[in-house]
Design an enzyme around this catalytic site. Structure first.
Site, PDB file in Angstrom:
ATOM      1  N   LYS A 109       1.057  -1.340  -0.135  1.00  0.00           N
ATOM      2  CA  LYS A 109       0.067  -0.065  -0.024  1.00  0.00           C
ATOM      3  C   LYS A 109       0.947   1.250   0.149  1.00  0.00           C
ATOM      4  CE  LYS A 109      -4.111  -1.592   2.396  1.00  0.00           C
ATOM      5  NZ  LYS A 109      -5.125  -1.353   3.595  1.00  0.00           N
ATOM      6  N   SER A 111       0.266   5.972  -0.386  1.00  0.00           N
ATOM      7  CA  SER A 111      -0.391   7.001  -0.236  1.00  0.00           C
ATOM      8  C   SER A 111      -1.578   7.309  -1.078  1.00  0.00           C
ATOM      9  CB  SER A 111       0.516   8.407  -0.404  1.00  0.00           C
ATOM     10  OG  SER A 111       1.544   8.356   0.667  1.00  0.00           O
ATOM     11  N   PHE A 112      -1.316   6.840  -2.187  1.00  0.00           N
ATOM     12  CA  PHE A 112      -2.287   6.950  -3.264  1.00  0.00           C
ATOM     13  C   PHE A 112      -2.880   5.731  -3.804  1.00  0.00           C
ATOM     14  CE2 PHE A 112       0.645  10.541  -4.223  1.00  0.00           C
ATOM     15  CZ  PHE A 112       0.133  11.343  -3.441  1.00  0.00           C
ATOM     16  N   ASP A 225      15.295   8.846  -2.214  1.00  0.00           N
ATOM     17  CA  ASP A 225      14.452   7.984  -1.080  1.00  0.00           C
ATOM     18  C   ASP A 225      14.966   6.821  -0.852  1.00  0.00           C
ATOM     19  OD1 ASP A 225      12.436   8.071   0.863  1.00  0.00           O
ATOM     20  OD2 ASP A 225      10.957   7.312  -0.402  1.00  0.00           O
TER      21      ASP A 225
END
EC number: 2.7.11.1
Length: 434
Positions: A109, A111-112, A225
């Site tokens: 999963k 954020s979007f 990231d």
């Protein structure tokens, strides 16, 4: 209850309360890692208990959610609905649709949206399908980042340690990335289970990660990231980097950017200082991940985020004596607070590649996957989900994800001035299917 543990220095006593404290520390660490950076910082910034923190750290915490200048919507009027904003133009793959796939399990999963294991109905191949909600993307004005992720994915096909995009398509409400399916588990998952790795294993992973970062840098892309959650193991045990939503394109060798983004534990000092930064932020992150592989936690970790930021900015790097001198030297070079003195500042990947720590690595064999990985995930096949979090895999797959009635498919005939996801759909040349 008391437990005796043997160490190199002799016997030591580990009380039950200390054990509980260690477990609590790890649990808090894992929970914080799952939180979005922007939301987390806002919670910290609005908490009055941090009012007495050093002004340097407090100025970092009291910021609004960062946005790139090009992400700001110059039109103050409400955005059109997703169906009105999209124009595929001459779509390269106008026939792809959700019903082409059998969606089997949720495996992640974000954020979007969700990442699902899916099997293509025609060729019966397994893919990881990243399904994103357009409404959520547009609400947070992240469409440029999504398109940037797609652009980076298109360039990944030439490197063995970067997840590849097979094709992409969209409906009125969702975007679909059809990606390589990697089921050896996140590096984060394996670190949770084993706490830390022996140096040869950490070296192998660090070399493959560095190779992938070096390739991105050669394309003028800064990853920004790097963290164990974004590092996957394939079925053989090789590294695969994923999630390119924070990548920054068009950063020349001496170019900089200034967006405040990343994951708290791995933010470089120059990012925290809100100064312009360059591709050396990726080498800082590599140092943080290597440190975590060797010691079990990021180098400046604290349960108190304000204290952790202060550690990153001001605390000297502390290295325990249970690593080799070459590992120590590399960590000191990668985790150099002054980016101009950091390993990689002058010659980028070549400096990392030529460091003595990597002298056992044959880089040609590495890039050709001729080196046997030090760990085999031992997956029995695509349906083996043992290395995925049951929190995801036990959740039912929404029926709507696989539905594609003709009425909701985007076609090239839809034309609007604001084209948020124009050109998103992609299919490789026909010969790629042969």
């Amino acid at each position: 209850m008391t437990v005796k543990t043997e160490t190199a220095a002799g016997a030591s006593t580990l009380t039950y309360s200390k054990m509980r404290g260690m477990v609590a520390l790890l649990i808090a660490f894992m929970k914080q890692r799952r939180m979005g950076l922007n939301d987390f910082i806002q919670k910290i910034a609005t908490n009055s208990s941090y009012a007495c923190k050093p002004s340097e750290v407090q100025s970092i915490l009291n910021i609004s959610p960062p946005q790139e200048p090009e992400l700001l919507n110059e039109n103050s009027s409400p955005p059109p609905s997703p169906s009105q904003q999209i124009n595929l133009g001459p779509s390269s793959n106008p026939h792809a649709k959700p019903s082409d796939f059998q969606f089997l399990k949720i495996i992640g999963k974000g954020s979007f949206g969700k990442v699902l294991l899916a099997r293509h109905q025609a060729d019966e191949k397994f893919y990881a399908v990243k399904v994103l909600q357009k409404k959520a993307i547009l609400k947070k004005k992240e469409e440029k980042h999504i398109m940037s992720e797609r652009n980076v994915l298109l360039k990944n096909v030439k490197h063995p340690f970067l997840v590849g995009l097979h094709f992409s398509f969209q409906t009125t409400s969702r975007l679909y990335f059809i990606l390589d399916y990697i089921n050896g588990g996140e590096l984060f998952y394996h670190l949770q289970r084993e706490r830390c790795f022996l140096e040869p294993r950490a070296r192998f992973y660090a070399a493959e990660i560095a190779s992938a970062l070096g390739y991105l840098h050669s394309l003028n892309i800064v990853y920004r990231d790097l963290k164990p959650e974004n590092i996957l193991l394939d079925s053989q045990g090789h590294i695969v980097l994923t999630d390119f939503g924070l990548c920054k394109e068009n950063i020349e060798p001496n170019g900089t950017t200034s967006t405040f983004c990343g994951t708290p534990e791995y933010l470089a000092p120059e990012v925290l200082h809100k100064q312009p930064y360059d591709r050396t932020v990726d080498w800082w992150c590599l140092g943080a991940v290597l440190y975590e592989m060797l010691y079990g936690l990021p180098p400046f970790y604290s349960r108190n985020t304000a204290e952790m930021y202060d550690n990153i900015l001001n605390k000297p790097l502390q290295l325990k004596p249970n690593i080799t001198n070459s590992a120590r030297n590399l960590l000191e070079g990668l985790l150099q607070k002054d980016r101009t003195k950091r390993i990689g500042a002058k010659n980028d990947f070549m400096e990392i590649k030529n460091h003595i720590f990597f002298s056992p690595i044959n880089w040609d064999d590495l890039i050709n996957k001729k080196i046997t990985p030090p760990f085999n995930p031992n997956v029995s096949g695509p349906s083996d989900l043992q290395h995925f979090d049951p929190e995801f895999t036990e959740e039912p797959v929404p029926n709507s994800i696989g539905q594609s009635p003709d009425s909701i498919l985007i076609t090239a005939s839809i034309k609007e001035a604001a084209e948020a996801f124009m050109g998103f759909s992609y299919a490789p040349p026909m010969e790629s299917y042969l």
